[in-house]
Write a protein that holds these residues in place. Structure first.
Motif, PDB file in Angstrom:
ATOM      1  N   GLU A  89      -9.918  10.432   1.591  1.00 13.87           N
ATOM      2  CA  GLU A  89      -8.509  10.143   1.844  1.00 13.87           C
ATOM      3  C   GLU A  89      -7.805  11.362   2.437  1.00 13.87           C
ATOM      4  O   GLU A  89      -7.023  11.239   3.388  1.00 13.87           O
ATOM      5  N   ARG A  98      -7.279   0.818 -11.190  1.00 10.69           N
ATOM      6  CA  ARG A  98      -7.262   2.120 -10.522  1.00 10.69           C
ATOM      7  C   ARG A  98      -5.864   2.731 -10.507  1.00 10.69           C
ATOM      8  O   ARG A  98      -5.704   3.916 -10.842  1.00 10.69           O
ATOM      9  N   ILE A 139      -4.352   3.388   5.088  1.00 12.88           N
ATOM     10  CA  ILE A 139      -3.914   4.781   5.144  1.00 12.88           C
ATOM     11  C   ILE A 139      -4.120   5.369   6.538  1.00 12.88           C
ATOM     12  O   ILE A 139      -3.399   6.270   6.963  1.00 12.88           O
ATOM     13  N   TYR A 171      -0.871   7.152  -6.006  1.00  9.62           N
ATOM     14  CA  TYR A 171      -2.111   7.938  -5.982  1.00  9.62           C
ATOM     15  C   TYR A 171      -1.834   9.409  -5.681  1.00  9.62           C
ATOM     16  O   TYR A 171      -2.554  10.283  -6.125  1.00  9.62           O
ATOM     17  N   HIS A 172      -0.791   9.654  -4.882  1.00 10.45           N
ATOM     18  CA  HIS A 172      -0.490  11.034  -4.487  1.00 10.45           C
ATOM     19  C   HIS A 172       0.563  11.680  -5.384  1.00 10.45           C
ATOM     20  O   HIS A 172       1.051  12.759  -5.071  1.00 10.45           O
ATOM     21  N   HIS A 220       1.345   2.123  -3.556  1.00  9.02           N
ATOM     22  CA  HIS A 220       0.080   2.635  -4.103  1.00  9.02           C
ATOM     23  C   HIS A 220      -0.182   4.053  -3.594  1.00  9.02           C
ATOM     24  O   HIS A 220      -0.634   4.912  -4.337  1.00  9.02           O
ATOM     25  N   TYR A 221       0.100   4.272  -2.330  1.00  9.91           N
ATOM     26  CA  TYR A 221      -0.104   5.605  -1.756  1.00  9.91           C
ATOM     27  C   TYR A 221       0.716   6.634  -2.546  1.00  9.91           C
ATOM     28  O   TYR A 221       0.204   7.687  -2.935  1.00  9.91           O
ATOM     29  N   TYR A 235      -7.683  -0.362   0.718  1.00 12.03           N
ATOM     30  CA  TYR A 235      -6.571   0.588   0.591  1.00 12.03           C
ATOM     31  C   TYR A 235      -6.698   1.694   1.638  1.00 12.03           C
ATOM     32  O   TYR A 235      -5.745   1.995   2.363  1.00 12.03           O
ATOM     33  N   PHE A 289       0.815  -1.213   0.000  1.00 11.17           N
ATOM     34  CA  PHE A 289       0.000   0.000   0.000  1.00 11.17           C
ATOM     35  C   PHE A 289       0.851   1.267   0.000  1.00 11.17           C
ATOM     36  O   PHE A 289       0.410   2.315  -0.467  1.00 11.17           O
ATOM     37  N   LYS A 290       2.086   1.203   0.497  1.00 17.14           N
ATOM     38  CA  LYS A 290       2.917   2.408   0.506  1.00 17.14           C
ATOM     39  C   LYS A 290       3.259   2.851  -0.922  1.00 17.14           C
ATOM     40  O   LYS A 290       3.352   4.039  -1.198  1.00 17.14           O
ATOM     41  N   GLU A 297      -2.418  13.523  10.899  1.00 17.02           N
ATOM     42  CA  GLU A 297      -1.387  14.526  11.201  1.00 17.02           C
ATOM     43  C   GLU A 297      -1.742  15.388  12.401  1.00 17.02           C
ATOM     44  O   GLU A 297      -0.871  16.043  12.959  1.00 17.02           O
ATOM     45  N   ARG A 301      -2.027  16.511  -8.517  1.00 19.79           N
ATOM     46  CA  ARG A 301      -2.267  15.100  -8.821  1.00 19.79           C
ATOM     47  C   ARG A 301      -3.711  14.957  -9.286  1.00 19.79           C
ATOM     48  O   ARG A 301      -4.495  15.899  -9.164  1.00 19.79           O
ATOM     49  N   PRO A 323       1.844   6.775   6.734  1.00 17.06           N
ATOM     50  CA  PRO A 323       2.081   7.492   5.478  1.00 17.06           C
ATOM     51  C   PRO A 323       2.826   8.798   5.723  1.00 17.06           C
ATOM     52  O   PRO A 323       2.702   9.384   6.797  1.00 17.06           O
ATOM     53  N   PRO A 324       3.626   9.243   4.747  1.00 14.75           N
ATOM     54  CA  PRO A 324       4.362  10.494   4.910  1.00 14.75           C
ATOM     55  C   PRO A 324       3.412  11.633   5.249  1.00 14.75           C
ATOM     56  O   PRO A 324       2.316  11.714   4.689  1.00 14.75           O
ATOM     57  N   THR A 325       3.822  12.525   6.163  1.00 14.55           N
ATOM     58  CA  THR A 325       2.918  13.592   6.560  1.00 14.55           C
ATOM     59  C   THR A 325       2.861  14.692   5.508  1.00 14.55           C
ATOM     60  O   THR A 325       1.801  15.184   5.195  1.00 14.55           O
ATOM     61  N   ALA A 326       4.002  15.083   4.986  1.00 15.19           N
ATOM     62  CA  ALA A 326       3.982  16.137   3.964  1.00 15.19           C
ATOM     63  C   ALA A 326       4.649  15.608   2.708  1.00 15.19           C
ATOM     64  O   ALA A 326       5.815  15.244   2.732  1.00 15.19           O
ATOM     65  N   ALA A 372     -10.687  12.481  -8.906  1.00 14.14           N
ATOM     66  CA  ALA A 372     -11.655  11.582  -9.543  1.00 14.14           C
ATOM     67  C   ALA A 372     -13.047  12.130  -9.328  1.00 14.14           C
ATOM     68  O   ALA A 372     -13.357  12.631  -8.252  1.00 14.14           O
TER      69      ALA A 372
END
Lengths: 351, 351
Positions: free
Chosen positions: B85, A218, B118, A137-138, A133-134, B114, A130-131, B93, A259, A153-156, A262
């Motif tokens: 998301e 996706r 997250i 997606y971002h 995919h994250y 997914y 999932f990292k 955060e 980014r 997940p990364p904050t920024a 949808a």
């Protein structure tokens, strides 16, 4: 030549596309020790078995060590999928293993999705964690290999990349093999335009992706939209539009996004196809067919399914038809393997 | 009293079971600052909306701060699931947020899975992060809160717990709310036997679980089997048996496992029900019904679905029937919230 002889579109095999990566991979492989890929086969499925044999052959031809680990029904020792999780954990812990490839489907989408998270992201050649995919997606294209250690997940997100060069201390994020292979095919066929800036090379193109699974459809739609395309993502019960450039009339402050976003589309599949420069179909069904008469004249059609999703006369409309891209996918898998070895080396030198 | 008057089974509501946890939670809440739970509602689904309101009421009654964040279709500002998301990432955060609850279903099982990854595991009150599922499936009951930071599964599981006391430096792993609530109901109803050793208190009981989703059915079956029960896991296309004590005739070295193993069953649903002391049904369909005539006389029936999965005459056979356990589930969610606050405190003091 008679004026009635309609020329057919070109049937494009995967070999010339795969070959463009073969040399690059051979050069990267030069070294004292070839990387080791473990394939885990746990079912009696014939397509999985032949895909495993195909991987083996491709690896051996390039000098990658491939070890096929058979468990459960594949080893004649238990049920379908029995022992697969244990085999993954063993390969995670084995320092001599550089990459892990699991042959899906095994239990069905939900339990398979669980297994995909169990594979260490440092050995995930398929890019299904999932990292990854994250990041996809971002539209986060580079990562610090150490950050993969974290479950949060990364904050920024880092600043978007403007060139195809990783910022200091980072490497490219792993992309899932199949969506990445499709992008490479679209680069080869000129759908991606190299004159456009990196990160926006599909701008101006309209692409329909049929299937919205979390493994192929996706991520592919997001990847193409992040690269600038207008994408229709089609599945059984809905059509969505993915784009960085939302519809006209939207709030100008929301007209361009770093980014894709949808939103539900009001178009029908037929209307989407009439607009589409590219049609990618990945429906796992022998009876599903994209209607040739709905295609835009001169479009590019790519079949990702193990079944044939396009009609026999697809080249009456398509200018290019790619019936299968498996050989390109394998090249992407091996590229990911080499990249993951970089990740683990970076981790060792900095810790 | 006529000899013909067959006594009916008992209809057991969730309130008395939920109440056994209310005081414990109130005591744990005593402190300068109540914990803060953020609920994220992103769809127009009426059941999700009323579940959100129910959460809010329960939280307020106990003194937990509940903030309902509406986005997308729930806020009348975009499509179904739009912005969910981003809302999760924002809550991850925000250091003032102790727990995050997302109202599913949103996009369908794959994309929802997914999203479940997250949510930071440090704020995952629902226990849907794969690391918690991994611990559950592997019967790992305690964890070092720092280990949650890592995206790689633990290489060597700790020694199995023999008592209900976390080893030094560890706390209990979070369990998914709904499966945990069912275990609490089975403790209350005496299906779990406190005279048996901790970790094996369902030994001797046969339980059928109808549904094998990755959110409820499979973790529940694994949890019950890890606690010693013989479990039939039933879904549309197969029946599996989960047990720590495999079938007779097996290799003696493989007769007992530290955690459940799964294998295909040759029994039909009717045969499973005839053997089952407990039947748990979680089928999201108004038309699906467990046949009363197939039940073992005196069994315990638990309905988890929003629909009624048992026939109106279920208590002609069942000794106890629990039509809904939502209030117990909420208590487990709040217990998880308190435990997660412990995790984050442990992290702050040791880092």
């Amino acid at each position: 030549m008679s004026i009635d002889a309609t020329p057919k579109g070109v049937l494009l095999k995967a070999d010339p596309i795969a070959n463009t990566f073969r040399d690059e991979i051979r050069v990267s492989l030069a070294g004292p020790k070839p990387p080791k890929l473990v394939g885990i086969l746990s079912t009696s499925s014939a397509p999985s078995k032949s895909y495993a044999e195909f991987t083996q052959k491709q690896c051996e031809a390039l000098g990658v060590e491939f070890v096929l680990r058979k468990v459960g029904a594949a080893a004649g020792d238990g049920g379908e999928g029995e022992g697969v999780e244990e085999a993954i954990i063993e390969a995670n812990e084995d320092d001599s293993v550089d990459g892990i490839m699991v042959y899906y489907p095994i239990f069905g989408v939900q339990q398979d999705h669980y297994l995909q998270q169990i594979v260490s992201p440092y050995k995930d050649v398929e890019g299904l964690h999932f990292k990854f995919h994250y990041n996809l997606y971002h539209n986060i294209r580079y990562l610090d290999p150490k950050s993969l250690l974290s479950s949060v997940p990364p904050t920024a997100p880092p600043a978007p990349a403007v060139e195809d060069q990783p910022p200091e201390g980072t490497v490219k994020s792993i992309l899932p093999c199949t969506p990445l292979a499709i992008v490479k095919c679209l680069e080869y066929t000129g759908v991606y335009n190299k004159l456009l800036p990196y990160g926006d090379r599909a701008y101006g193109k309209t692409i329909t992706v049929i299937n919205r699974s979390e493994v192929v459809g996706r991520p592919l739609a997001a990847l193409l939209a992040n690269d600038g395309a207008r994408v229709f993502s089609v599945d059984i019960d809905s059509i969505q539009e993915y784009t960085k450039r939302p519809r006209e009339g939207a709030d100008p402050a929301r007209r361009y996004h770093p980014r894709h976003v949808a939103h539900a589309s009001v178009l029908t599949l037929q209307e989407c196809l009439a607009l589409s420069d590219v049609v990618v179909s990945a429906v796992p069904s022998a009876s599903y067919k994209v209607k040739t008469e709905w295609l835009k004249d001169g479009c590019v059609c790519v079949n990702i399914s193990a079944d044939k999703n396009f009609e026999a006369d697809v080249r009456e409309k398509a200018s290019l038809y790619l019936p299968t891209i498996g050989k390109v996918t394998i090249m992407m898998l091996l590229r990911n393997l080499l990249r993951l070895r970089q990740y683990r080396e970076a981790l060792k030198t900095t810790s």
